[in-house]
Motif scaffolding. Sequence first.
Motif, PDB file in Angstrom:
ATOM      1  N   LYS A 237      -0.386   3.445  -8.775  1.00 11.35           N
ATOM      2  CA  LYS A 237      -1.696   3.286  -8.149  1.00 11.35           C
ATOM      3  C   LYS A 237      -2.786   3.987  -8.963  1.00 11.35           C
ATOM      4  O   LYS A 237      -3.922   3.519  -9.030  1.00 11.35           O
ATOM      5  N   ASN A 244      -6.247   6.131  -2.943  1.00 10.46           N
ATOM      6  CA  ASN A 244      -7.255   6.586  -1.993  1.00 10.46           C
ATOM      7  C   ASN A 244      -7.252   8.118  -1.985  1.00 10.46           C
ATOM      8  O   ASN A 244      -6.366   8.743  -2.570  1.00 10.46           O
ATOM      9  N   GLU A 247      -3.949   9.805  -0.954  1.00  9.41           N
ATOM     10  CA  GLU A 247      -2.903   9.611  -1.958  1.00  9.41           C
ATOM     11  C   GLU A 247      -3.184  10.438  -3.208  1.00  9.41           C
ATOM     12  O   GLU A 247      -2.256  10.949  -3.843  1.00  9.41           O
TER      13      GLU A 247
END
Length: 296
Positions: A237, A244, A247
């Motif tokens: 990610k 985000n 995270e």
Amino acid sequence: MADNVMLYLDDIQHLNPEFLQKFISLADGQRKIDGIFEGESKTYDLRGKRFCIVMAGNPYTESGSKFQIPDMLANRADVYNLGDVIGDTEALFNLSLIENAAIENSYLEKIASKSFNDFYALVNYAQSVMDQLPDLEGNYLKQDIDDFIAVLRHVLKIRNVVIKVNQNYIQSAAMQDNYRTEPPFKMQGSYRNMSKLVAQVVPMMNEQEIDQVLLAHYESESQTLTADTESNLLKLKELAELLNPVEQERWETIKEIFRKNNKHGGLAKDDKVFGQLLDFNENLEGIIQAIREYKN
């Protein structure tokens, strides 16, 4: 066996190293290998024959464990890292990811199957700021061209993420464990990954839907990594710029814990006191350094 023979072994990371060691005598000056013929053991002498063996594999197995070619075999072979981009071939390598995946998508295949010159021209158009479509060899419906360009722009985004994954996979595999600052990254950015992702793209998708395609694919790929799944997904990610705030905080915590454990050499529970002494020593050194700077 006749002359001009090539034996190709794929995915050797799944093979037992003891089996691979059987090829050592074939790779050195002896050019011999033991085998079984009609139930009886036999030594094959390949001196004087035009015979070569090619082995291909990944530095990590599907479960995420490290794979290493037996040293005596590696020392007798020419070793190539096909994931590395050398010299000025980067653009060709990047293009090849789209070329190989085009057949998996019906919108791309409509043009690629008729003329690769048109395919290349439209790829250049999609990557540039050109206002006018290039001249094409074939006759296509306007809808086919519009669909091709819409899909291709999504594919370019996917390709860029796959390249980042590939680069980080190679860097992680080449790094010694003692020097790591974050958990090993074991997800691949291969032609196979690219083909699976491209097959799911349709023209009317938006950016968020493409992100979901990427995440769903790599979430599925990560399931075999067991304990490394979370760290690898968070790294993925990060590469795709999809973390985000929650995270991001979790990823920083994981990296901090990993660096501390790696620095202490993976201390067991019984070594906690020793680990605390090491932390105390580090803090003490920091205080000493601060005093020195203050005096200066």
